[in-house]
Write a protein that holds these residues in place. Structure first.
Motif, PDB file in Angstrom:
ATOM      1  N   SER A  29       0.828  -1.209   0.000  1.00  0.00           N
ATOM      2  CA  SER A  29       0.000   0.000   0.000  1.00  0.00           C
ATOM      3  C   SER A  29       0.858   1.253   0.000  1.00  0.00           C
ATOM      4  O   SER A  29       0.473   2.271  -0.570  1.00  0.00           O
ATOM      5  N   TYR A  30       2.035   1.193   0.628  1.00  0.00           N
ATOM      6  CA  TYR A  30       2.931   2.345   0.616  1.00  0.00           C
ATOM      7  C   TYR A  30       3.395   2.644  -0.809  1.00  0.00           C
ATOM      8  O   TYR A  30       3.368   3.786  -1.251  1.00  0.00           O
ATOM      9  N   MET A  31       3.782   1.617  -1.543  1.00  0.00           N
ATOM     10  CA  MET A  31       4.240   1.802  -2.927  1.00  0.00           C
ATOM     11  C   MET A  31       3.087   2.248  -3.824  1.00  0.00           C
ATOM     12  O   MET A  31       3.228   3.181  -4.617  1.00  0.00           O
ATOM     13  N   LEU A  32       1.935   1.621  -3.695  1.00  0.00           N
ATOM     14  CA  LEU A  32       0.779   1.995  -4.504  1.00  0.00           C
ATOM     15  C   LEU A  32       0.335   3.415  -4.172  1.00  0.00           C
ATOM     16  O   LEU A  32       0.009   4.200  -5.068  1.00  0.00           O
ATOM     17  N   GLY A  33       0.356   3.766  -2.890  1.00  0.00           N
ATOM     18  CA  GLY A  33      -0.021   5.118  -2.481  1.00  0.00           C
ATOM     19  C   GLY A  33       0.930   6.165  -3.027  1.00  0.00           C
ATOM     20  O   GLY A  33       0.505   7.243  -3.456  1.00  0.00           O
ATOM     21  N   CYS A  35       2.746   5.919  -5.788  1.00  0.00           N
ATOM     22  CA  CYS A  35       2.484   6.031  -7.238  1.00  0.00           C
ATOM     23  C   CYS A  35       1.212   6.841  -7.506  1.00  0.00           C
ATOM     24  O   CYS A  35       1.193   7.692  -8.398  1.00  0.00           O
ATOM     25  N   ALA A  36       0.166   6.589  -6.731  1.00  0.00           N
ATOM     26  CA  ALA A  36      -1.084   7.332  -6.910  1.00  0.00           C
ATOM     27  C   ALA A  36      -0.894   8.810  -6.568  1.00  0.00           C
ATOM     28  O   ALA A  36      -1.460   9.688  -7.226  1.00  0.00           O
ATOM     29  N   LEU A  37      -0.073   9.091  -5.565  1.00  0.00           N
ATOM     30  CA  LEU A  37       0.200  10.467  -5.173  1.00  0.00           C
ATOM     31  C   LEU A  37       0.924  11.219  -6.289  1.00  0.00           C
ATOM     32  O   LEU A  37       0.563  12.348  -6.629  1.00  0.00           O
ATOM     33  N   TYR A  38       1.926  10.584  -6.901  1.00  0.00           N
ATOM     34  CA  TYR A  38       2.645  11.217  -8.011  1.00  0.00           C
ATOM     35  C   TYR A  38       1.725  11.421  -9.212  1.00  0.00           C
ATOM     36  O   TYR A  38       1.790  12.432  -9.906  1.00  0.00           O
ATOM     37  N   HIS A  39       0.847  10.455  -9.455  1.00  0.00           N
ATOM     38  CA  HIS A  39      -0.118  10.593 -10.549  1.00  0.00           C
ATOM     39  C   HIS A  39      -1.065  11.762 -10.279  1.00  0.00           C
ATOM     40  O   HIS A  39      -1.373  12.545 -11.180  1.00  0.00           O
ATOM     41  N   PHE A  40      -1.509  11.887  -9.044  1.00  0.00           N
ATOM     42  CA  PHE A  40      -2.387  12.997  -8.680  1.00  0.00           C
ATOM     43  C   PHE A  40      -1.699  14.334  -8.913  1.00  0.00           C
ATOM     44  O   PHE A  40      -2.275  15.254  -9.490  1.00  0.00           O
TER      45      PHE A  40
END
Length: 142
Positions: A29-33, A35-40
């Motif tokens: 979840s840390y890695m996915l979070g 990646c999602a944060l950078y995408h945002f």
């Protein structure tokens, strides 16, 4: 509608889920979070050129409003620190992350905590920002 219900169920599930369900997901979840944060962050500024003219037309009133808004916000933070201070649990780091969560939401607060090396403030920044979003959803719709 379904948006407040989905918001309520998501916040309840995230808040009340047993640790044994969450612990195995932590590293992924840390890695996915992240990646999602950078995408945002990458997509948040994408429509910038499309709204540039309207922002330019309202630059002075918008600038005055934001100066007043952030000025008052800064005074409140300063007074919280001076009145309560570190003895009341108000460290400068906590106040900065809480301020970032209040103004920019959970994404900017988590980014501030991560970049500053305040690992213990990562989860609170996300929780405070998302609870703010959840409350604002109900207030805005209601």
């Amino acid at each position: 509608g379904s948006l407040p219900l989905c918001t309520l169920l998501t916040v309840l599930l995230a808040s009340l889920a047993p640790r044994k369900w969450i612990q195995p997901l932590r590293s992924a979840s840390y890695m996915l979070g992240s990646c999602a944060l950078y995408h945002f962050f990458a997509t948040a500024g994408a429509p910038g050129l499309a709204v540039a003219e309207s922002v330019r037309a309202s630059l002075i009133p918008l600038g005055l409003f934001l100066t007043l808004l952030y000025g008052i916000h800064g005074v409140v933070l300063f007074l919280c620190y001076k009145v309560k201070g570190p003895k009341g649990g108000y460290s400068p780091q906590r106040l900065l992350v809480a301020s970032s969560a209040a103004i920019g939401g959970p994404a900017t607060a988590a980014a501030l905590a991560q970049v500053s090396g305040w690992k213990s403030l990562m989860a609170p920044s996300l929780i405070v920002g998302n609870i703010g979003y959840a409350i604002a959803t109900f207030v805005g719709i209601g």
